[in-house]
Design a protein around this motif. Structure first.
Motif, PDB file in Angstrom:
ATOM      1  N   UNK A 231       0.822  -1.207   0.000  1.00  0.00           N
ATOM      2  CA  UNK A 231       0.000   0.000   0.000  1.00  0.00           C
ATOM      3  C   UNK A 231       0.852   1.251   0.000  1.00  0.00           C
ATOM      4  N   UNK A 232       0.220   2.388   0.247  1.00  0.00           N
ATOM      5  CA  UNK A 232       0.923   3.663   0.175  1.00  0.00           C
ATOM      6  C   UNK A 232       2.020   3.784   1.227  1.00  0.00           C
ATOM      7  N   UNK A 233       1.862   3.091   2.375  1.00  0.00           N
ATOM      8  CA  UNK A 233       2.894   3.168   3.410  1.00  0.00           C
ATOM      9  C   UNK A 233       4.217   2.575   2.939  1.00  0.00           C
ATOM     10  N   UNK A 234       4.154   1.657   1.979  1.00  0.00           N
ATOM     11  CA  UNK A 234       5.355   0.960   1.539  1.00  0.00           C
ATOM     12  C   UNK A 234       6.044   1.632   0.359  1.00  0.00           C
ATOM     13  N   UNK A 235       5.576   2.816  -0.055  1.00  0.00           N
ATOM     14  CA  UNK A 235       6.191   3.485  -1.198  1.00  0.00           C
ATOM     15  C   UNK A 235       7.691   3.732  -1.004  1.00  0.00           C
ATOM     16  N   UNK A 236       8.152   4.092   0.190  1.00  0.00           N
ATOM     17  CA  UNK A 236       9.608   4.256   0.362  1.00  0.00           C
ATOM     18  C   UNK A 236      10.373   2.966   0.090  1.00  0.00           C
ATOM     19  N   UNK A 237       9.772   1.827   0.504  1.00  0.00           N
ATOM     20  CA  UNK A 237      10.411   0.533   0.244  1.00  0.00           C
ATOM     21  C   UNK A 237      10.458   0.258  -1.255  1.00  0.00           C
ATOM     22  N   UNK A 238       9.324   0.480  -1.930  1.00  0.00           N
ATOM     23  CA  UNK A 238       9.280   0.247  -3.376  1.00  0.00           C
ATOM     24  C   UNK A 238      10.265   1.154  -4.096  1.00  0.00           C
ATOM     25  N   UNK A 239      10.433   2.374  -3.591  1.00  0.00           N
ATOM     26  CA  UNK A 239      11.370   3.320  -4.184  1.00  0.00           C
ATOM     27  C   UNK A 239      12.798   2.799  -4.094  1.00  0.00           C
ATOM     28  N   UNK A 240      13.162   2.254  -2.926  1.00  0.00           N
ATOM     29  CA  UNK A 240      14.515   1.720  -2.743  1.00  0.00           C
ATOM     30  C   UNK A 240      14.763   0.519  -3.654  1.00  0.00           C
ATOM     31  N   UNK A 241      13.744  -0.343  -3.776  1.00  0.00           N
ATOM     32  CA  UNK A 241      13.887  -1.522  -4.643  1.00  0.00           C
ATOM     33  C   UNK A 241      14.078  -1.098  -6.099  1.00  0.00           C
ATOM     34  N   UNK A 242      13.284  -0.129  -6.548  1.00  0.00           N
ATOM     35  CA  UNK A 242      13.430   0.362  -7.917  1.00  0.00           C
ATOM     36  C   UNK A 242      14.831   0.881  -8.170  1.00  0.00           C
ATOM     37  N   UNK A 243      15.355   1.683  -7.232  1.00  0.00           N
ATOM     38  CA  UNK A 243      16.703   2.226  -7.394  1.00  0.00           C
ATOM     39  C   UNK A 243      17.742   1.114  -7.507  1.00  0.00           C
ATOM     40  N   UNK A 244      17.601   0.089  -6.666  1.00  0.00           N
ATOM     41  CA  UNK A 244      18.558  -1.019  -6.679  1.00  0.00           C
ATOM     42  C   UNK A 244      18.489  -1.812  -7.980  1.00  0.00           C
ATOM     43  N   UNK A 245      17.268  -2.084  -8.456  1.00  0.00           N
ATOM     44  CA  UNK A 245      17.113  -2.874  -9.678  1.00  0.00           C
ATOM     45  C   UNK A 245      17.586  -2.109 -10.906  1.00  0.00           C
ATOM     46  N   UNK A 246      17.283  -0.824 -10.972  1.00  0.00           N
ATOM     47  CA  UNK A 246      17.753  -0.019 -12.094  1.00  0.00           C
ATOM     48  C   UNK A 246      19.276   0.063 -12.082  1.00  0.00           C
ATOM     49  N   UNK A 247      19.840   0.260 -10.884  1.00  0.00           N
ATOM     50  CA  UNK A 247      21.296   0.346 -10.759  1.00  0.00           C
ATOM     51  C   UNK A 247      21.959  -0.951 -11.221  1.00  0.00           C
ATOM     52  N   UNK A 248      21.334  -2.094 -10.882  1.00  0.00           N
ATOM     53  CA  UNK A 248      21.920  -3.368 -11.297  1.00  0.00           C
ATOM     54  C   UNK A 248      21.838  -3.546 -12.811  1.00  0.00           C
ATOM     55  N   UNK A 249      20.727  -3.129 -13.410  1.00  0.00           N
ATOM     56  CA  UNK A 249      20.598  -3.213 -14.871  1.00  0.00           C
ATOM     57  C   UNK A 249      21.673  -2.363 -15.555  1.00  0.00           C
ATOM     58  N   UNK A 250      21.916  -1.164 -15.040  1.00  0.00           N
ATOM     59  CA  UNK A 250      22.945  -0.291 -15.613  1.00  0.00           C
ATOM     60  C   UNK A 250      24.341  -0.871 -15.386  1.00  0.00           C
ATOM     61  N   UNK A 251      24.526  -1.527 -14.239  1.00  0.00           N
ATOM     62  CA  UNK A 251      25.791  -2.195 -13.960  1.00  0.00           C
ATOM     63  C   UNK A 251      26.041  -3.309 -14.979  1.00  0.00           C
ATOM     64  N   UNK A 252      24.994  -4.070 -15.266  1.00  0.00           N
ATOM     65  CA  UNK A 252      25.080  -5.140 -16.267  1.00  0.00           C
ATOM     66  C   UNK A 252      25.455  -4.583 -17.637  1.00  0.00           C
ATOM     67  N   UNK A 253      24.787  -3.508 -18.062  1.00  0.00           N
ATOM     68  CA  UNK A 253      25.074  -2.910 -19.370  1.00  0.00           C
ATOM     69  C   UNK A 253      26.535  -2.497 -19.480  1.00  0.00           C
ATOM     70  N   UNK A 254      27.062  -1.906 -18.399  1.00  0.00           N
ATOM     71  CA  UNK A 254      28.446  -1.439 -18.425  1.00  0.00           C
ATOM     72  C   UNK A 254      29.430  -2.603 -18.480  1.00  0.00           C
ATOM     73  N   UNK A 255      29.205  -3.603 -17.631  1.00  0.00           N
ATOM     74  CA  UNK A 255      30.145  -4.719 -17.531  1.00  0.00           C
ATOM     75  C   UNK A 255      30.094  -5.663 -18.723  1.00  0.00           C
TER      76      UNK A 255
END
Length: 276
Positions: A231-255
């Motif tokens: 729910x809306x209370x978990x938006x900060x958690x979802x935000x952190x997960x999105x940042x981590x997953x996007x960062x990993x995808x960009x890490x993959x592209x670079x490597x």
């Protein structure tokens, strides 16, 4: 083999497997790609494709393409070849063909019917490929497209609309990269060719542990679009997960592909050691 950016199949009409399995039945592979042994004579020979045990089965175009070959000869029987960009996929041993030379086709369009079995061969830029590797990539494209479509239809985008990540300014560029590389990213993850860094794994564990402690999960009724009931209370958690997953995808592209988003500084790029 490792698929490069050049080898990613582009298709405005989407993607499709060459045939559908009958419900409750598994498709039998009569002969794989590569060196084979004749059980009758004991002699070895090289099979330049894959032979499937499907009899008089409808066959479809795999993507947006053009018919580049139709014919009948002693070796292949009735055959059909479709060009998809630099790929050419051939069906042979056919009972019937529905397409003409030079005709454009779309993913899922019926083009032929198999005979007592189907021989499928694939090449890229004139170089022969193992069809299994090509079909694996194709399946990844289908799954990525399906996920994107399901997310859109389910209204999942509305749930995410309030989320902000540190990559928002690069959103369009990252989405374009995902359309091109996500199937290969998922394939490399599945086969272990790319390993998620330990710090990313640990960070995800910490995020979900905190979410469980704070009862963020199952705050709302779970659904296909929101299986954890966030729910809306978990938006900060979802935000952190999105940042981590996007960062990993960009890490993959670079490597793995030496690809970076345009806003990435030269100093940040130096931290990566792309594989050649």
């Amino acid at each position: 083999m490792k698929y490069t950016e050049e080898m990613i199949l582009q298709s405005p009409s989407g993607y499709c497997m060459p045939f559908e399995e009958d419900e409750g039945k598994d498709i039998k592979v009569l002969m794989g790609y590569g060196e084979q042994k004749d059980t009758a004579t004991g002699n070895t020979f090289f099979n330049h494709g894959i032979d499937f045990g499907i009899s008089h089965h409808p066959l479809a175009a795999l993507a947006s393409g053009i018919i580049s070959g139709v014919g009948n000869d002693r070796e292949q029987g009735i055959y059909l070849t479709v060009r998809y960009g630099k790929y050419e996929v051939s069906y042979s041993g056919l009972a019937n063909v529905f397409a003409q030379f030079g005709q454009t086709v779309k993913a899922g369009q019926p083009v032929a019917v198999s005979g007592n079995s189907l021989h499928l061969a694939v090449s890229f830029n004139g170089e022969e490929l193992n069809p299994i590797e090509f079909l694996t990539m194709l399946y990844g494209n289908i799954q990525a497209t399906k996920f994107s479509r399901d997310k859109e239809l389910s209204g999942m985008g509305n749930f995410d609309s309030g989320l902000k990540t540190k990559y928002d300014k690069d959103k369009e560029e990252i989405e374009e990269l995902m359309l091109r590389f996500l199937p290969v990213y998922m394939k490399d993850l599945f086969h272990g060719d790319y390993i998620v860094p330990e710090y990313t794994v640990q960070s995800l564990r910490n995020v979900f542990s905190v979410g469980a402690i704070k009862n963020y999960f199952y705050e709302t009724m779970p659904s296909m679009a929101n299986p954890l009931g966030i729910g809306s209370r978990a938006l900060p958690l979802a935000n952190k997960v999105q940042n981590l997953l996007i960062a990993d995808f960009l890490n993959y592209l670079a490597l793995r592909h030496n690809v970076y988003i345009s806003s990435m500084s030269e100093e940040v790029k130096k931290n990566f050691r792309p594989k050649q």
